[in-house]
Design a protein around this motif. Structure first.
Motif, mmCIF file in Angstrom:
data_model
loop_
_atom_site.group_PDB
_atom_site.id
_atom_site.type_symbol
_atom_site.label_atom_id
_atom_site.label_comp_id
_atom_site.label_asym_id
_atom_site.label_seq_id
_atom_site.Cartn_x
_atom_site.Cartn_y
_atom_site.Cartn_z
ATOM 1 N N ASN A 1 0.840 -1.193 0.000
ATOM 2 C CA ASN A 1 0.000 0.000 0.000
ATOM 3 C C ASN A 1 0.882 1.253 0.000
ATOM 4 O OD1 ASN A 1 0.847 0.432 2.697
ATOM 5 N ND2 ASN A 1 -0.862 -0.799 3.486
ATOM 6 N N LYS A 2 0.252 2.414 0.020
ATOM 7 C CA LYS A 2 0.989 3.671 -0.039
ATOM 8 C C LYS A 2 1.945 3.812 1.137
ATOM 9 C CE LYS A 2 0.421 8.662 -0.552
ATOM 10 N NZ LYS A 2 -0.538 9.801 -0.673
ATOM 11 N N LYS A 3 1.527 3.359 2.314
ATOM 12 C CA LYS A 3 2.381 3.446 3.501
ATOM 13 C C LYS A 3 3.638 2.600 3.326
ATOM 14 C CE LYS A 3 2.206 3.053 8.548
ATOM 15 N NZ LYS A 3 1.349 2.698 9.715
ATOM 16 N N ASP A 4 3.477 1.427 2.712
ATOM 17 C CA ASP A 4 4.621 0.557 2.464
ATOM 18 C C ASP A 4 5.607 1.217 1.499
ATOM 19 O OD1 ASP A 4 3.609 -1.526 4.075
ATOM 20 O OD2 ASP A 4 2.390 -2.279 2.424
ATOM 21 N N ILE A 5 5.065 1.862 0.462
ATOM 22 C CA ILE A 5 5.915 2.567 -0.507
ATOM 23 C C ILE A 5 6.732 3.648 0.197
ATOM 24 C CG2 ILE A 5 5.939 4.056 -2.539
ATOM 25 C CD1 ILE A 5 5.257 1.208 -3.200
ATOM 26 N N LEU A 6 6.086 4.398 1.060
ATOM 27 C CA LEU A 6 6.777 5.461 1.793
ATOM 28 C C LEU A 6 7.873 4.893 2.689
ATOM 29 C CD1 LEU A 6 3.764 7.775 2.783
ATOM 30 C CD2 LEU A 6 5.507 8.181 1.030
ATOM 31 N N LYS A 7 7.628 3.735 3.307
ATOM 32 C CA LYS A 7 8.640 3.080 4.145
ATOM 33 C C LYS A 7 9.866 2.705 3.317
ATOM 34 C CE LYS A 7 5.850 0.810 7.753
ATOM 35 N NZ LYS A 7 5.448 -0.520 8.269
ATOM 36 N N ILE A 8 9.608 2.125 2.138
ATOM 37 C CA ILE A 8 10.699 1.679 1.271
ATOM 38 C C ILE A 8 11.520 2.881 0.792
ATOM 39 C CG2 ILE A 8 11.240 0.636 -0.966
ATOM 40 C CD1 ILE A 8 8.785 -1.209 -0.484
ATOM 41 N N VAL A 9 10.827 3.931 0.370
ATOM 42 C CA VAL A 9 11.530 5.125 -0.103
ATOM 43 C C VAL A 9 12.349 5.749 1.028
ATOM 44 C CG1 VAL A 9 11.216 7.499 -0.934
ATOM 45 C CG2 VAL A 9 9.914 5.618 -1.961
ATOM 46 N N HIS A 10 11.776 5.788 2.233
ATOM 47 C CA HIS A 10 12.513 6.326 3.376
ATOM 48 C C HIS A 10 13.778 5.510 3.625
ATOM 49 C CE1 HIS A 10 13.173 8.393 7.189
ATOM 50 N NE2 HIS A 10 13.441 7.201 7.710
ATOM 51 N N SER A 11 13.687 4.201 3.507
ATOM 52 C CA SER A 11 14.852 3.333 3.721
ATOM 53 C C SER A 11 15.918 3.580 2.658
ATOM 54 C CB SER A 11 14.431 1.864 3.693
ATOM 55 O OG SER A 11 13.556 1.564 4.753
ATOM 56 N N ILE A 12 15.489 3.743 1.410
ATOM 57 C CA ILE A 12 16.438 4.001 0.327
ATOM 58 C C ILE A 12 17.203 5.294 0.566
ATOM 59 C CG2 ILE A 12 16.608 4.604 -2.127
ATOM 60 C CD1 ILE A 12 14.275 2.657 -2.624
ATOM 61 N N LYS A 13 16.491 6.310 1.034
ATOM 62 C CA LYS A 13 17.108 7.626 1.229
ATOM 63 C C LYS A 13 17.762 7.792 2.601
ATOM 64 C CE LYS A 13 16.699 10.451 -1.554
ATOM 65 N NZ LYS A 13 17.579 10.732 -2.720
ATOM 66 N N ASN A 14 17.450 6.893 3.535
ATOM 67 C CA ASN A 14 17.949 7.040 4.911
ATOM 68 C C ASN A 14 18.296 5.682 5.525
ATOM 69 O OD1 ASN A 14 17.185 10.074 5.613
ATOM 70 N ND2 ASN A 14 15.415 9.168 4.580
ATOM 71 N N LEU A 15 19.126 4.913 4.824
ATOM 72 C CA LEU A 15 19.500 3.591 5.347
ATOM 73 C C LEU A 15 20.458 3.782 6.518
ATOM 74 C CD1 LEU A 15 18.967 0.625 4.783
ATOM 75 C CD2 LEU A 15 20.996 0.594 3.330
ATOM 76 N N GLU A 16 20.019 3.433 7.700
ATOM 77 C CA GLU A 16 20.776 3.747 8.916
ATOM 78 C C GLU A 16 21.727 2.620 9.305
ATOM 79 O OE1 GLU A 16 19.155 6.233 12.375
ATOM 80 O OE2 GLU A 16 19.057 4.186 13.162
ATOM 81 N N PHE A 17 22.919 3.012 9.722
ATOM 82 C CA PHE A 17 23.900 2.054 10.227
ATOM 83 C C PHE A 17 24.382 2.522 11.593
ATOM 84 C CE2 PHE A 17 23.791 0.864 5.894
ATOM 85 C CZ PHE A 17 24.202 -0.458 5.830
ATOM 86 N N ASN A 18 24.472 1.584 12.500
ATOM 87 C CA ASN A 18 24.981 1.872 13.833
ATOM 88 C C ASN A 18 26.465 1.514 13.857
ATOM 89 O OD1 ASN A 18 24.481 2.638 16.639
ATOM 90 N ND2 ASN A 18 24.987 0.511 17.114
ATOM 91 N N ILE A 19 27.320 2.517 13.925
ATOM 92 C CA ILE A 19 28.768 2.293 13.882
ATOM 93 C C ILE A 19 29.295 2.135 15.309
ATOM 94 C CG2 ILE A 19 30.980 3.190 13.100
ATOM 95 C CD1 ILE A 19 28.959 2.530 10.867
ATOM 96 N N THR A 20 29.933 1.008 15.550
ATOM 97 C CA THR A 20 30.426 0.703 16.894
ATOM 98 C C THR A 20 31.941 0.816 17.028
ATOM 99 O OG1 THR A 20 30.545 -1.652 16.332
ATOM 100 C CG2 THR A 20 28.493 -0.856 17.338
ATOM 101 N N ASN A 21 32.637 0.797 15.881
ATOM 102 C CA ASN A 21 34.104 0.840 15.942
ATOM 103 C C ASN A 21 34.653 1.100 14.535
ATOM 104 O OD1 ASN A 21 36.709 0.677 16.973
ATOM 105 N ND2 ASN A 21 36.363 -1.256 18.026
ATOM 106 N N THR A 22 35.959 1.232 14.448
ATOM 107 C CA THR A 22 36.635 1.318 13.151
ATOM 108 C C THR A 22 37.513 0.067 12.998
ATOM 109 O OG1 THR A 22 38.702 2.370 13.856
ATOM 110 C CG2 THR A 22 36.772 3.804 13.532
#
Length: 407
Positions: free
Chosen positions: A321-342
């Motif tokens: 549905n439209k909400k699912d599309i918005l979720k996918i687009v948000h993920s594409i533009k804002n894929l989050e990573f939690n950085i714990t170390n180098t």
């Protein structure tokens, strides 16, 4: 000039350079050309060992666009302005041309040897140094330097009038990076700004990283666009190296740092919504993973679907549905990573931190705390962006020292 005066001058001209890296080699060439008696003390079995690994073995020698904004320090970075001006790109190019190296240029002004091999740089620097009369002692580790009776005594045996610390930093510790120079400088009461890895890969604890391991994209991360490589441990690539200094610094004081990646920076959010909505109409009965495959790498499309928390009951695209599309687009533009170390000092190209700039006379590179002691290159609290800037500072600081030092 009398024989006695000549002897006195020769006795005052003995210089030890600790470290046969970029700044050590170039300063040895300039100094020996001026008549100094120069010895390089190198703990490795060959000169320029770290140089051989730079630029993925191609050696990004310098950059056509040297700018103070590309450099960083805990001190006022404008202190190095004259160093960069006195040995600018053109002078750097002229020097390397004079020893037989021609440049070619790549993206963003990056300069490489025409041979595209770092060994060309190392071989020609070593040849030039030896031909100028520089003595190079390999497999010689300096563990102690003291100043006594107007002379520097190294390892309780070798005596010199001046000592140059060109030891580099902890970066690339597998290739010989150590805290050797830091410890010597501290023995002369210099302040060490805690080193931290820079230009380094980042480790994440995100789940399912193995799903996208090996995928490489042109994306945007923290406003830096470029290559991003997803790995089993986290992320790498040129754009990641560009932001790694800031992330590494923050990790000294924070347990983790969250970053966001735009995997399709050339498409706006509204444009992606439009594209995906259209695909619902043209591909209504296709598996949702295949439905996304047409615009995103296959591995990444599956990761995006998982990351977007699309219900497991949805199997084909028409169920979205439209909400699912918005979720996918948000993920594409804002894929989050939690950085714990180098990936740490073993893998970083350079270090932030180092010996405090305020304790060095930037016009001569001489220590303000110990007459006759000089510091060049990466041992200092100066690091720079990816693109040949770090090596340029090494060349420039070595050149500055040699230009000002007189017999």
């Amino acid at each position: 000039m009398g024989k006695k005066n000549t002897l006195q001058i020769l006795q005052l001209s003995k210089i030890a350079i600790i470290g046969a890296g970029a700044s050590g080699l170039i300063s040895s060439i300039f100094l020996a050309s001026k008549g100094f008696d120069v010895t390089i003390l190198e703990k490795n079995n060959k000169v320029g060992k770290k140089l051989l690994a730079t630029g993925n073995g191609r050696c990004n020698v310098t950059n056509q666009h040297i700018n103070l904004n590309n450099f960083h320090s805990s001190s006022d970075i404008s202190l190095i302005k004259n160093i960069l001006n006195n040995f600018n790109y053109e002078k750097c190019k002229k020097f390397f041309n004079s020893i037989g190296i021609e440049f070619i240029h790549r993206e963003n002004g990056r300069a490489y040897p025409m041979s595209q091999t770092a060994s060309s740089i190392v071989d020609m620097l070593e040849y030039k140094a030896l031909s100028c009369g520089v003595e190079i002692k390999l497999n010689y580790e300096v563990v102690k330097v003291i100043f006594d009776n107007e002379k520097f005594i190294i390892n309780d045996s070798l005596k010199y009038n001046k000592v140059i610390l060109s030891t580099g930093s902890l970066a690339m510790s597998k290739l010989g990076g150590t805290n050797q120079g830091y410890n010597i400088a501290k023995s002369f009461n210099h302040t060490l700004i805690d080193p931290f890895p820079s230009l380094v890969q980042l480790i994440s604890d995100n789940k399912n990283l193995d799903m996208i391991s090996g995928v490489k994209i042109d994306g945007t991360i923290e406003n830096h666009q470029g290559d991003i490589l997803f790995t089993k441990y986290g992320i790498s690539g040129s754009a990641v190296l560009d932001i790694s200094r800031d992330i590494s610094y923050r990790l000294q004081y924070e347990n983790n740092v969250k970053i966001k990646i735009d995997i399709m920076p050339s498409f706006s959010k509204n444009r992606l919504i439009e594209i995906l909505t259209k695909r619902l109409k043209t591909l209504p009965n296709i598996d949702i993973y295949l439905w996304l495959d047409g615009i995103i790498n296959k591995k990444l499309s599956r990761y995006i679907i998982e990351y977007s928390n699309i219900t497991q009951n949805i199997k084909i695209s028409q169920q979205l549905n439209k909400k699912d599309i918005l979720k996918i687009v948000h993920s594409i533009k804002n894929l989050e990573f939690n950085i714990t170390n180098t990936k740490g000092f073993d893998n970083c190209e350079v270090c932030g931190g180092g010996i405090c700039l305020d304790e060095v006379n930037i016009n001569t590179m001489e220590s303000k705390l110990q007459k006759g002691l000089y510091l060049t290159g990466e041992i200092l609290d100066v690091d720079a962006d990816c693109g040949g800037y770090n090596l340029h500072f090494a060349w420039a600081s070595g050149s500055t020292l040699a230009k000002e030092l007189k017999i």
